[in-house]
Design a protein around this motif. Structure first.
Motif, PDB file in Angstrom:
ATOM      1  N   MET B 186       0.779  -1.405  -0.049  1.00 49.01           N
ATOM      2  CA  MET B 186       0.072  -0.011  -0.075  1.00 49.01           C
ATOM      3  C   MET B 186       0.926   1.223  -0.118  1.00 49.01           C
ATOM      4  O   MET B 186       0.305   2.395  -0.460  1.00 49.01           O
ATOM      5  CB  MET B 186      -0.978   0.082   1.302  1.00 49.01           C
ATOM      6  N   ALA B 189       1.139   3.164  -3.075  1.00 53.21           N
ATOM      7  CA  ALA B 189       0.170   4.133  -3.599  1.00 53.21           C
ATOM      8  C   ALA B 189       0.748   5.738  -3.017  1.00 53.21           C
ATOM      9  O   ALA B 189       0.161   6.628  -3.551  1.00 53.21           O
ATOM     10  CB  ALA B 189      -1.217   3.870  -2.804  1.00 53.21           C
ATOM     11  N   LEU B 201     -11.099   4.544  -1.478  1.00 51.94           N
ATOM     12  CA  LEU B 201      -9.788   4.078  -1.610  1.00 51.94           C
ATOM     13  C   LEU B 201      -8.947   5.080  -0.634  1.00 51.94           C
ATOM     14  O   LEU B 201      -8.064   4.634  -0.054  1.00 51.94           O
ATOM     15  CB  LEU B 201      -9.312   4.194  -2.940  1.00 51.94           C
ATOM     16  N   LEU B 205      -6.327   4.138   2.279  1.00 51.00           N
ATOM     17  CA  LEU B 205      -5.006   4.367   2.274  1.00 51.00           C
ATOM     18  C   LEU B 205      -4.688   5.255   3.452  1.00 51.00           C
ATOM     19  O   LEU B 205      -3.476   5.549   3.799  1.00 51.00           O
ATOM     20  CB  LEU B 205      -4.851   5.017   0.975  1.00 51.00           C
TER      21      LEU B 205
END
Lengths: 267, 261
Positions: B186, B189, B201, B205
């Protein structure tokens, strides 16, 4: 060759049983595989919206279709062999694989297919959710969609053979991480992962058409979306087969030299 | 400031052991160069098709990538190797050697391994931030500089607390390497501002892996779009996470009975 299919079936059954033991771990491994195309989906559709609704010939709905299909094709064609092969050489477990009466690549293929079958249970729902959320536009002509099937299979074979040859670098150096980084850098830009090939700047797009990585990922995606003319599709299949032959020759030549070099460190 | 003293001691030990393998410096420099090239190349390709990405200009994005590499470098410099060592110690029962030392165990396991060459990523991050700030042509006043420093400090505290929270799970689950893999998947990202991700999303995150606070907020401070409210929220989150992770660590340690004994 009558024993061949029985052998493959047994290898596959073993791999499947192993993969099913690591369900939680494989869901975690899948996070990266799903998130990566999702990130580029968001980046390129944001870029489209920030520049008047389109990037190149794609609007956000086309971008969404491209990256959702890429998510699935990437799952179907990827391999991890070049990441783990060095441990077999360094810790000597390759010794035991060499004692078997079949080439180690057979067991690797079985592992790879079993992982993919099991994890379709993660990849398909993820793609379905993205389909609902991002509303992709997907109107491929029938011939193109039909051709995408064989293109995925060939793409997998190209990628698998290439990464298996890359893995053999481990026989000559232990600096595998640096080699793999280079590989990811070059293949990332030219495979259609970072950007659809059509959106790359001219020289990079030309490079992508010459290198094998596009034919292992972006080409089947473009076919499934109907983004190619019949001529381009034919050329793509030709390149796939060309690279498959090249990689196959590379593996069989290098493998013989590599095994002779292998002295079973720590085995 | 005993943690700083310990950190410096372990840095010296790390440097001494790494200086024996000087070729590793070149390998690390090469790897960092590839990583930075890939990320900047990706940005260049995206910006060959647009002049802004969700309101972020190209140099603002370079500043964000600088913060990304700075935090990444700090994690790989000391946090990741130390916590990995800690997890191995729990698995093998050798944690007892750490616990019997007359220092705070949390501090010891947080700084015990320093991979000095990873400092290259930190330096690359700083260089990108300086370059981007220069190219943005913005005058950075003391207020903006203070906001940047504060948000960077908070980012460090948040990332650190998350790693301590995850590491503490080792006391119960023994093998959590895969949980760290969630973090790494992650963290990727974070190379883009979280503001471009759709709400669900972005929430994921921010909550699961706090890349919003770790990367985007300090980068917002550089590009001058950080609001006092966001800064305050980041500081509150940092303090809360530090407190909670400290409490969880103490709780976990109390329940730890050793593997070898």
């Amino acid at each position: 060759m009558s024993g061949g299919s029985g052998l493959h079936r047994t290898l596959f059954r073993i791999s499947l049983a192993v993969m099913l033991q690591y369900r939680v771990a494989s869901v975690i491994w899948m996070i990266g595989a799903i998130l990566d195309p999702l990130i580029f989906l968001v980046v390129w559709s944001t870029a489209a919206r920030s520049s008047g609704g389109r990037v190149g010939d794609m609007d956000p709905h086309d971008v969404a279709a491209y990256y959702i299909v890429l998510m699935l094709v990437s799952h179907l064609t990827f391999s991890w062999i070049h990441e783990v092969f060095q441990y077999r050489v360094q810790f000597g477990s390759l010794t035991f694989e060499l004692l078997r009466p079949v080439h180690p690549i057979r067991a690797d293929i079985a592992d790879n297919l079993a992982y993919k079958v099991v994890n379709l249970a993660v990849a398909l729902p993820a793609a379905a959710v993205c389909w609902i959320v991002f509303q992709p536009r997907w109107e491929p002509p029938g011939w193109s969609l039909a051709a995408a099937g064989p293109a995925v299979v060939l793409g997998f074979e190209v990628r698998f053979m290439l990464e298996w040859s890359l893995a053999m670098v481990a026989f000559w150096t232990t600096r595998i991480v640096a080699v793999n980084r280079m590989y990811y850098a070059i293949s990332g830009f030219t495979s259609g992962r970072v950007a659809p090939i059509a959106l790359l700047p001219g020289p990079l797009a030309a490079l992508a058409h010459a290198l094998p990585f596009y034919y292992a990922l972006g080409f089947p995606v473009d076919l499934a979306l109907g983004r190619l003319s019949p001529g381009e599709a034919l050329r793509g299949f030709f390149m796939q087969i060309l690279w498959l032959v090249l990689a196959g020759t590379l593996i069989s030549t290098v493998w013989r030299a590599a095994v002779r070099r292998f002295t079973a460190v720590g085995g | 400031m005993s943690w700083l003293r310990l950190f410096l001691v372990f840095t010296r030990i790390g440097a001494l052991s790494e200086l024996a393998y000087r070729a590793n410096f070149l390998v690390q420099a090469f790897e960092s160069l590839i990583n930075v090239t890939v990320v900047l190349g990706t940005v260049a390709i995206v910006f060959s098709r647009t002049d802004n990405l969700g309101g972020w200009s190209v140099w603002e994005l370079v500043a964000l990538i600088g913060v990304y590499f700075l935090i990444l470098g700090m994690i790989n410099l000391v946090l990741a190797p130390s916590i990995t060592r800690f997890m191995e110690d729990v698995q093998q029962g050798t944690l007892d050697f750490t616990l019997t030392k007359p220092e705070d165990a949390q501090v010891l396991v947080s700084v015990s391994q320093v991979h000095v060459w990873k400092v290259i990523d930190v330096l690359a991050g700083v260089a990108l931030i300086v370059l981007a700030t220069h190219r943005l042509g913005k005058h950075i006043g003391p207020l903006a500089a203070g906001a940047f420093a504060l948000s960077l400090l908070a980012a460090g505290a948040i990332v650190y607390s998350l790693w301590i929270l995850l590491a503490t799970l080792t006391f119960w689950f023994i093998r959590i390497e895969n949980i760290l893999m969630i973090f790494w998947s992650m963290y990727l990202a974070g190379r883009w501002p979280v503001t471009i991700y759709p709400g669900w999303l972005r929430t994921m995150l921010t909550v699961v892996v706090p890349i919003a606070f770790a990367v985007t907020v300090p980068a917002e401070a550089i590009s001058g779009r950080l609001t006092p409210g966001t800064l305050l929220l980041t500081l509150v989150v940092a303090v809360v996470m530090l407190t909670v992770s400290r409490w969880f660590w103490t709780y976990g340690l109390k329940h730890y009975s050793g593997a070898s004994a």
